[in-house]
Write an enzyme that holds these catalytic residues in place. Structure first.
Site, PDB file in Angstrom:
ATOM      1  N   CYS A   3       0.872  -1.170   0.000  1.00  0.00           N
ATOM      2  CA  CYS A   3       0.000   0.000   0.000  1.00  0.00           C
ATOM      3  C   CYS A   3       0.907   1.217   0.000  1.00  0.00           C
ATOM      4  CB  CYS A   3      -0.936  -0.013   1.209  1.00  0.00           C
ATOM      5  SG  CYS A   3      -0.070   0.028   2.793  1.00  0.00           S
ATOM      6  N   CYS A 227      18.621 -23.446 -29.546  1.00  0.00           N
ATOM      7  CA  CYS A 227      17.643 -23.082 -28.520  1.00  0.00           C
ATOM      8  C   CYS A 227      17.021 -24.386 -28.041  1.00  0.00           C
ATOM      9  CB  CYS A 227      16.572 -22.153 -29.076  1.00  0.00           C
ATOM     10  SG  CYS A 227      15.181 -21.880 -27.945  1.00  0.00           S
ATOM     11  N   TYR A 256       3.955 -22.159 -28.138  1.00  0.00           N
ATOM     12  CA  TYR A 256       4.679 -20.993 -27.647  1.00  0.00           C
ATOM     13  C   TYR A 256       5.365 -20.285 -28.812  1.00  0.00           C
ATOM     14  CZ  TYR A 256       7.508 -18.273 -24.335  1.00  0.00           C
ATOM     15  OH  TYR A 256       8.092 -17.266 -23.619  1.00  0.00           O
ATOM     16  N   ILE A 257       5.412 -18.967 -28.743  1.00  0.00           N
ATOM     17  CA  ILE A 257       5.966 -18.158 -29.827  1.00  0.00           C
ATOM     18  C   ILE A 257       7.424 -18.494 -30.114  1.00  0.00           C
ATOM     19  CG2 ILE A 257       6.596 -16.285 -28.249  1.00  0.00           C
ATOM     20  CD1 ILE A 257       5.327 -15.885 -31.876  1.00  0.00           C
ATOM     21  N   HIS A 377       9.346 -15.147 -15.004  1.00  0.00           N
ATOM     22  CA  HIS A 377       8.843 -15.462 -16.334  1.00  0.00           C
ATOM     23  C   HIS A 377       7.977 -16.708 -16.227  1.00  0.00           C
ATOM     24  CE1 HIS A 377       8.824 -16.296 -20.649  1.00  0.00           C
ATOM     25  NE2 HIS A 377       9.255 -15.066 -20.822  1.00  0.00           N
ATOM     26  N   GLU A 379       8.038 -19.212 -17.842  1.00  0.00           N
ATOM     27  CA  GLU A 379       8.774 -20.427 -18.181  1.00  0.00           C
ATOM     28  C   GLU A 379       9.571 -21.001 -17.015  1.00  0.00           C
ATOM     29  OE1 GLU A 379      11.100 -20.276 -21.863  1.00  0.00           O
ATOM     30  OE2 GLU A 379      10.036 -18.451 -22.383  1.00  0.00           O
ATOM     31  N   CYS A 509      21.746 -17.014 -21.109  1.00  0.00           N
ATOM     32  CA  CYS A 509      21.666 -18.062 -22.122  1.00  0.00           C
ATOM     33  C   CYS A 509      22.991 -18.191 -22.866  1.00  0.00           C
ATOM     34  CB  CYS A 509      20.549 -17.737 -23.110  1.00  0.00           C
ATOM     35  SG  CYS A 509      20.445 -18.909 -24.477  1.00  0.00           S
TER      36      CYS A 509
END
Length: 588
Positions: A3, A227, A256-257, A377, A379, A509
């Site tokens: 708050c 990937c 998934y994109i 995320h 994922e 990554c």
């Protein structure tokens, strides 16, 4: 607090009996009263008893809800203060490791730990390098599209160069190809893609489909830039998953994109398919079940996201109908319970980066940062997802895409800037560390616009606690390095807890890290140079020669994306997709 009130908590150990004594204060009378309740309830308990305190008893006080005495934000603040007290009790009894972090103020960055130092090092890039890159891009008419997960060194230079050359775009994978088309339309003769291979392949295919076959596309390595997630969708196991979906009436494949156009094209040829992102996947699935109640959804290829979706819907099945309808007006407990058996997800696909946000890493997040803002995320493994969902319920968490996380941080900072007093906001970054560049630029722009030197944002980078590393050596000039028996020298690693391991030391990554600044400068230098085209042959992405259902891969692979864009604009699945779901199996 959750708050607008500020609160302060202090904890100490009573040496006589080993119990904890708390003190708390607030600039709000109501919050001070709530703090007094917690102080009275928890003081005199042992640290273990404090840590076992369950927030459920707070609800039994009847403070919130329609008939409650205080606003929901105050109740959230009550729960957040309990978390702060538990963290302080834990810190009194154990040395809890501290994750690396980056403290962002209006005009400065203060890294804590070697990993954070590495992130901060390149956020203010070398001016000469920026000028050199911008001049080369302008001279050779090269556009650049890059993913959010680029190394901060690359993002720092690109962000600065974009102020001199407009055809530089940093985003998530969804709009990288669209940006490349706009660059080609603006006259760019080549596009450099900083990402993994399916991203450069998508750019090549979409440019070809748009008629820009003469625009060259270059990757940043002559070696494959893989990937783990996209590759999972091209496996034999995923083929079997799709075959089962194709044999099931009224099926919808939600993909998934972060997969290739070829994956999307071949999947849609087998079963009606719609693309999703981590920010719209929940609404996509809920809307699909609302329009086709007899539906079976097949989500893939990210196993962690699939498990998190199943966990989320299981939680919703026990939620109040009003809360469910606030998420989607067509659903209630009955419809959520009905869809659960028909929500299927692929169980063999993971992102190697988000894999570290589980197990011991989450235990340390809970132990040391339980009262911080937690971002995750979609994922991430279930442990981190659960932590962030718990924090979200208290107004202290965000679960979603990289864009959702950035918006969440900006929103909390906006609230702090509206207050007349200084503050330090702490966020645990539960995703790839490369997005720190976007966070820093956003935060510092907001602080500068507000002219505030008294508000700071600390971003915490969780790293694998079992990382193999050593403390950094402080060797005096001329002193001999440390060595093992036999004379083998020891090369010092990064600071303790921040190195590499078989589990992955940090949220970075390794494939994205193949897109180095040297590689970008090298590729740009060869474009248009004598013999350059031959030297760059290995840097070109795979061109799709296949045809799927009589269409090019680009045309067929864009169908699931167009279904998603229709949903994003209209908030319903298109008639073409709904008819395909209901008619595909009947016509097979």
């Amino acid at each position: 607090m959750g708050c607008s009130a500020q609160a302060w908590v202090h904890a100490s150990i009573d040496a006589a009996n080993g119990t904890v004594r708390f003190a708390a204060a607030s600039d709000s009378d109501i919050t001070s009263g709530l703090a007094a309740v917690l102080v009275a309830a928890l003081s005199g308990l042992t640290p273990a008893e404090v840590l076992d305190a369950d927030a459920s008893w707070l609800r039994a006080l009847g403070l919130g809800g329609a008939a409650g005495a205080v606003a929901a934000s105050r109740v959230n603040g009550f729960a957040n203060m309990l978390e702060a007290m538990k963290r302080r009790a834990r810190m009194l009894t154990a040395e809890v490791p501290r994750f690396p972090s980056l403290l962002i103020s209006k005009d400065s960055l203060e890294p804590q730990g070697a990993f954070a130092e590495a992130q901060a090092q390149y956020l203010r890039p070398d001016v000469a390098t920026v000028d050199r890159l911008a001049a080369t891009l302008r001279e050779k008419q090269i556009g650049v599209v890059a993913h959010f997960y680029m190394d901060p060194q690359v993002q720092g230079v690109l962000s600065a160069a974009a102020e001199q050359w407009p055809h530089i775009h940093i985003s998530d994978s969804l709009v990288m190809a669209d940006a490349a088309v706009k660059m080609a339309e603006a006259g760019c003769r080549a596009v450099g893609v900083l990402g993994v291979d399916f991203m450069s392949e998508n750019v090549r295919a979409i440019l070809d489909e748009a008629g820009h076959t003469d625009v060259q596309v270059y990757r940043m390595s002559s070696s494959p830039i893989g990937c783990s997630l996209a590759e999972a969708a091209e496996s034999a196991a995923y083929d079997r998953f799709l075959s089962e979906a194709a044999a099931t009436p009224n099926s919808l494949h939600v993909v998934y994109i972060n997969t290739s156009l070829l994956t999307k094209a071949t999947a849609d040829a087998l079963v009606p398919t719609i693309t999703c992102t981590s920010s719209n996947v929940v609404q996509t699935i809920l809307q699909a079940f609302a329009q086709v109640p007899e539906l079976t959804v097949w989500y893939g290829p990210d196993t962690y996201m699939g498990r998190n979706l199943a966990q989320l819907f299981t939680m919703l099945a026990s939620a109040d109908d009003a809360d469910i309808k606030a998420l989607h007006p067509a659903h209630d407990r009955a419809t959520i319970r009905a869809l659960l058996p028909r929500l299927r997800y692929f169980d063999a696909g993971t992102c190697i980066v988000h894999h570290i946000f589980g197990g011991e890493t989450c235990e340390l997040v809970r132990a040391r940062y339980g009262d911080a803002y937690l971002t995750a995320h979609f994922e991430v493994p279930g442990e981190m997802f659960t932590l962030a969902m718990e924090a979200k319920a208290r107004g202290m968490g965000c679960v979603g895409s990289t864009s959702n996380i950035l918006d969440f941080i900006a929103g909390k900072l906006e609230g702090a800037l509206a207050a007349p007093y200084g503050d330090r906001l702490q966020f645990v970054l539960g995703t790839e560390a490369g997005m720190i560049t976007s966070i820093v630029r956003k935060v510092q722009a907001m602080l500068a616009a507000a002219g505030r030197d008294d508000v700071e944002v600390e971003v915490v980078f969780p790293v694998a606690p079992q990382s193999i590393s050593t403390p950094r050596q402080a060797v005096a000039p001329g002193a001999a390095p440390l060595s093992l028996p036999g004379g083998l020298s020891i090369v010092p690693g990064p600071a303790g807890g921040e190195g590499c391991s078989l589990e992955g030391g940090c949220a970075a990554c390794p494939y994205m890290r193949m897109n180095t600044l040297d590689a970008l400068l090298g590729v740009c230098g060869r474009v248009g140079a004598p013999g350059g085209e031959a030297a760059l042959a290995a840097f070109k992405p795979r061109a799709y020669a296949e045809r799927v259902g009589g269409k090019t891969v680009a045309a067929a692979g864009c169908v699931p994306i167009l279904h998603m864009r229709h949903f994003s604009q209209k908030k319903v699945l298109g008639d073409v997709l709904v008819d395909d779901i209901r008619g595909r199996h009947a016509s097979a």
